[in-house]
Design a protein around this motif. Structure first.
Motif, PDB file in Angstrom:
ATOM      1  N   VAL A  67      19.728   5.344   8.624  1.00  0.00           N
ATOM      2  CA  VAL A  67      18.508   5.070   9.383  1.00  0.00           C
ATOM      3  C   VAL A  67      18.874   4.131  10.525  1.00  0.00           C
ATOM      4  N   ALA A  68      18.416   4.456  11.718  1.00  0.00           N
ATOM      5  CA  ALA A  68      18.517   3.568  12.874  1.00  0.00           C
ATOM      6  C   ALA A  68      17.088   3.210  13.250  1.00  0.00           C
ATOM      7  N   CYS A  69      16.847   1.924  13.454  1.00  0.00           N
ATOM      8  CA  CYS A  69      15.477   1.502  13.683  1.00  0.00           C
ATOM      9  C   CYS A  69      15.427   0.403  14.738  1.00  0.00           C
ATOM     10  N   GLU A  70      14.412   0.498  15.576  1.00  0.00           N
ATOM     11  CA  GLU A  70      14.092  -0.581  16.504  1.00  0.00           C
ATOM     12  C   GLU A  70      12.779  -1.174  16.020  1.00  0.00           C
TER      13      GLU A  70
ATOM     14  N   VAL B  17      27.215  -4.517   2.007  1.00  0.00           N
ATOM     15  CA  VAL B  17      27.718  -5.412   3.056  1.00  0.00           C
ATOM     16  C   VAL B  17      26.653  -5.454   4.141  1.00  0.00           C
ATOM     17  N   TRP B  18      26.333  -6.668   4.603  1.00  0.00           N
ATOM     18  CA  TRP B  18      25.317  -6.882   5.632  1.00  0.00           C
ATOM     19  C   TRP B  18      25.973  -7.650   6.762  1.00  0.00           C
ATOM     20  N   ILE B  19      26.059  -7.006   7.904  1.00  0.00           N
ATOM     21  CA  ILE B  19      26.658  -7.604   9.102  1.00  0.00           C
ATOM     22  C   ILE B  19      25.534  -7.890  10.082  1.00  0.00           C
ATOM     23  N   ASP B  20      25.421  -9.153  10.487  1.00  0.00           N
ATOM     24  CA  ASP B  20      24.359  -9.568  11.397  1.00  0.00           C
ATOM     25  C   ASP B  20      24.980 -10.319  12.568  1.00  0.00           C
ATOM     26  N   ASP B  21      24.428 -10.105  13.764  1.00  0.00           N
ATOM     27  CA  ASP B  21      24.965 -10.753  14.965  1.00  0.00           C
ATOM     28  C   ASP B  21      24.885 -12.274  14.922  1.00  0.00           C
TER      29      ASP B  21
ATOM     30  N   LEU C 274      21.136   1.214   8.858  1.00  0.00           N
ATOM     31  CA  LEU C 274      21.447   1.118   7.440  1.00  0.00           C
ATOM     32  C   LEU C 274      22.033   2.426   6.965  1.00  0.00           C
ATOM     33  N   LYS C 275      22.928   2.289   6.013  1.00  0.00           N
ATOM     34  CA  LYS C 275      23.506   3.443   5.338  1.00  0.00           C
ATOM     35  C   LYS C 275      23.139   3.300   3.872  1.00  0.00           C
ATOM     36  N   ALA C 276      22.559   4.358   3.321  1.00  0.00           N
ATOM     37  CA  ALA C 276      22.086   4.307   1.948  1.00  0.00           C
ATOM     38  C   ALA C 276      22.980   5.125   1.032  1.00  0.00           C
ATOM     39  N   GLU C 277      22.984   4.703  -0.218  1.00  0.00           N
ATOM     40  CA  GLU C 277      23.726   5.423  -1.254  1.00  0.00           C
ATOM     41  C   GLU C 277      22.994   5.214  -2.579  1.00  0.00           C
ATOM     42  N   ASP C 278      22.713   6.294  -3.273  1.00  0.00           N
ATOM     43  CA  ASP C 278      22.034   6.220  -4.572  1.00  0.00           C
ATOM     44  C   ASP C 278      20.734   5.421  -4.513  1.00  0.00           C
ATOM     45  N   GLY C 279      19.972   5.574  -3.433  1.00  0.00           N
ATOM     46  CA  GLY C 279      18.663   4.951  -3.328  1.00  0.00           C
ATOM     47  C   GLY C 279      18.662   3.487  -2.917  1.00  0.00           C
ATOM     48  N   LYS C 280      19.822   2.964  -2.558  1.00  0.00           N
ATOM     49  CA  LYS C 280      19.932   1.550  -2.175  1.00  0.00           C
ATOM     50  C   LYS C 280      20.640   1.430  -0.824  1.00  0.00           C
ATOM     51  N   ILE C 281      20.484   0.267  -0.200  1.00  0.00           N
ATOM     52  CA  ILE C 281      21.152  -0.007   1.078  1.00  0.00           C
ATOM     53  C   ILE C 281      22.585  -0.431   0.793  1.00  0.00           C
ATOM     54  N   LYS C 282      23.516   0.371   1.238  1.00  0.00           N
ATOM     55  CA  LYS C 282      24.947   0.113   1.016  1.00  0.00           C
ATOM     56  C   LYS C 282      25.532  -0.699   2.172  1.00  0.00           C
ATOM     57  N   GLU C 283      25.183  -0.321   3.408  1.00  0.00           N
ATOM     58  CA  GLU C 283      25.627  -1.034   4.607  1.00  0.00           C
ATOM     59  C   GLU C 283      24.405  -1.328   5.460  1.00  0.00           C
ATOM     60  N   PHE C 284      24.372  -2.549   5.998  1.00  0.00           N
ATOM     61  CA  PHE C 284      23.241  -2.962   6.817  1.00  0.00           C
ATOM     62  C   PHE C 284      23.802  -3.723   8.010  1.00  0.00           C
TER      63      PHE C 284
END
Length: 142
Positions: free
Chosen positions: A78-81, A34-38, A114-124
């Motif tokens: 991961v939190a990134c600016e 799931v990818w949530i963007d403003d 991002l939240k990762a699971e099994d080497g992939k991005i699960k939540e973004f």
């Protein structure tokens, strides 16, 4: 995932954006992401939606470059600016609107989680500074 695995996943994602490679970025997403963007009215849950979103940025800013300015890694997140630069020489599709190119350069910022699971991005969760960008493009008052 280890810290090194999360750093690698993040670096691959930033690299795909910087190379303007929507398929490369989409390949990093989990099957049930799931990818949530403003700037989007609804969360993205399909690879086609994610690909269209990334391609829209590359179309609007064909010379876009991205660099990480700050990053925090904790557990599976991961939190990134970041900072992105580019010139708006293509149509900007954002918020359900299409805005003609302004020809103006920008330097803008954004954050993501991002939240990762099994080497992939699960939540973004992405938070581009759309207002700051619109001001630089002359599309809203400063």
């Amino acid at each position: 995932m280890s810290r090194e695995d999360l750093e690698r996943l993040n670096d691959e994602g930033i690299g795909a954006w910087d190379r303007h490679d929507p398929d490369g970025f989409v390949s990093l997403l989990a099957d049930d992401f799931v990818w949530i963007d403003d700037t989007t009215p609804e969360p993205m849950r399909t690879r086609d939606a994610a690909r269209a979103y990334t391609q829209a940025w590359f179309t609007a800013f064909p010379d876009m470059h991205i660099r990480t300015t700050s990053m925090v890694i904790e557990n599976d997140q991961v939190a990134c600016e970041l900072e992105f630069t580019g010139t708006n020489t293509g149509t900007l599709a954002m918020g359900g609107m299409e805005i003609p190119p302004t020809g103006k350069p920008i330097t803008s910022r954004g954050t993501y989680f991002l939240k990762a699971e099994d080497g992939k991005i699960k939540e973004f969760h992405t938070h581009p500074d759309a207002a700051g960008m619109m001001m630089q493009l002359g599309l809203m008052p400063a």
